[in-house]
Scaffold this motif. Structure first.
Motif, short mmCIF file in Angstrom:
data_model
loop_
_atom_site.label_atom_id
_atom_site.label_comp_id
_atom_site.label_asym_id
_atom_site.label_seq_id
_atom_site.Cartn_x
_atom_site.Cartn_y
_atom_site.Cartn_z
N MET A 140 13.00 15.95 -7.51
CA MET A 140 13.69 14.77 -7.01
C MET A 140 12.88 14.23 -5.83
N VAL A 141 12.58 12.95 -5.88
CA VAL A 141 11.78 12.30 -4.85
C VAL A 141 12.60 11.16 -4.26
N GLU A 142 12.58 11.02 -2.95
CA GLU A 142 13.34 9.95 -2.31
C GLU A 142 12.42 9.08 -1.47
N GLY A 143 12.54 7.78 -1.67
CA GLY A 143 11.85 6.81 -0.82
C GLY A 143 12.78 6.43 0.33
N SER A 144 13.07 7.37 1.21
CA SER A 144 14.12 7.21 2.22
C SER A 144 13.82 6.15 3.27
N MET A 145 12.56 5.85 3.48
CA MET A 145 12.23 4.86 4.52
C MET A 145 12.67 3.46 4.14
N ILE A 146 12.88 3.19 2.85
CA ILE A 146 13.41 1.88 2.44
C ILE A 146 14.77 1.69 3.10
N ASP A 147 15.62 2.71 3.01
CA ASP A 147 16.95 2.67 3.61
C ASP A 147 16.86 2.52 5.13
N ASP A 148 15.98 3.30 5.76
CA ASP A 148 15.83 3.23 7.22
C ASP A 148 15.46 1.83 7.68
N HIS A 198 16.89 -3.79 9.74
CA HIS A 198 16.65 -5.21 9.38
C HIS A 198 15.19 -5.59 9.53
N LYS A 199 14.30 -4.69 9.15
CA LYS A 199 12.86 -4.91 9.24
C LYS A 199 12.31 -5.20 7.84
N ILE A 200 12.23 -6.48 7.47
CA ILE A 200 11.86 -6.86 6.12
C ILE A 200 10.42 -6.47 5.77
N GLY A 201 9.48 -6.65 6.69
CA GLY A 201 8.09 -6.30 6.40
C GLY A 201 7.90 -4.83 6.10
N PRO A 202 8.32 -3.95 7.02
CA PRO A 202 8.21 -2.52 6.75
C PRO A 202 9.02 -2.08 5.52
N MET A 203 10.20 -2.70 5.30
CA MET A 203 10.99 -2.36 4.12
C MET A 203 10.21 -2.71 2.85
N ALA A 204 9.59 -3.87 2.84
CA ALA A 204 8.81 -4.29 1.67
C ALA A 204 7.64 -3.34 1.43
N GLU A 205 6.95 -2.93 2.49
CA GLU A 205 5.84 -1.98 2.33
C GLU A 205 6.33 -0.66 1.74
N GLU A 206 7.49 -0.19 2.22
CA GLU A 206 8.05 1.05 1.68
C GLU A 206 8.45 0.88 0.21
N LEU A 207 8.99 -0.28 -0.11
CA LEU A 207 9.37 -0.56 -1.50
C LEU A 207 8.14 -0.62 -2.40
N ARG A 230 4.66 1.90 -6.50
CA ARG A 230 3.39 2.50 -6.93
C ARG A 230 3.60 3.96 -7.34
N THR A 231 4.45 4.65 -6.61
CA THR A 231 4.74 6.05 -6.92
C THR A 231 5.42 6.18 -8.27
N VAL A 232 6.42 5.35 -8.52
CA VAL A 232 7.10 5.38 -9.81
C VAL A 232 6.11 5.06 -10.93
N GLY A 233 5.22 4.11 -10.70
CA GLY A 233 4.20 3.79 -11.70
C GLY A 233 3.34 4.98 -12.04
N LYS A 234 2.89 5.72 -11.04
CA LYS A 234 2.07 6.92 -11.28
C LYS A 234 2.86 7.99 -12.03
N VAL A 235 4.12 8.17 -11.66
CA VAL A 235 4.96 9.15 -12.33
C VAL A 235 5.16 8.76 -13.79
#
Length: 141
Positions: A27-35, A40-49, A54-59
């Motif tokens: 189980m892998v979590e992209g937890s920084m998206i939630d953080d 309310h930081k759209i730029g960092p949220m987008a980078e995390e997304l 990319r991670t899901v694509g590799k998997v």
């Protein structure tokens, strides 16, 4: 400042270490998206997304080659009430609004690929996802 492809690198290393003929559960979590949505930081949220994507694509590439791997992608909740208000592709701009700093009751999608992926079709309470995974791992059809 970007932290680089940490999620991708760690996930692929975990798959390399766990891969065996008996199978494994990861189980892998992209937890920084939630953080970042809480902040309310759209730029960092987008980078995390993007990192998560990319991670899901590799998997998925790995699972396709393996042919016996089920991949399930979902979220435990939505955060921030993000709404895209308007934008411009030409200017590479987007205007957004966050309606809350906390979690909300917006439905989150479930995507699945591989053997028994059809078990995740439809609408489920979030607690049902774990029950479906448990059934699959126990060998129940």
């Amino acid at each position: 400042m970007s932290r680089g492809p940490v999620l991708e690198d760690c996930t692929m290393k975990a798959i390399e270490v766990l891969d065996n003929r008996n199978g494994f559960f990861l189980m892998v979590e992209g937890s920084m998206i939630d953080d970042e949505c809480h902040r309310h930081k759209i730029g960092p949220m987008a980078e995390e997304l993007f990192d998560f994507d990319r991670t899901v694509g590799k998997v998925l590439e790995w699972a396709e080659k393996d042919g016996q791997t089920l991949v399930v992608v979902t979220a435990d909740h939505a955060t921030g009430g993000l709404t895209l208000l308007r934008g411009s592709l030409e200017n590479r701009e987007v205007k957004v609004n966050f309606s809350t700093g906390g979690h909300n009751s917006i439905f989150v999608p479930v995507f699945s690929y591989g053997p028994q992926a059809e078990k995740f079709a439809g609408v489920h309470e979030n607690s049902e996802i774990g029950q479906i995974v448990r059934e699959i791992l126990s060998g129940k059809k």
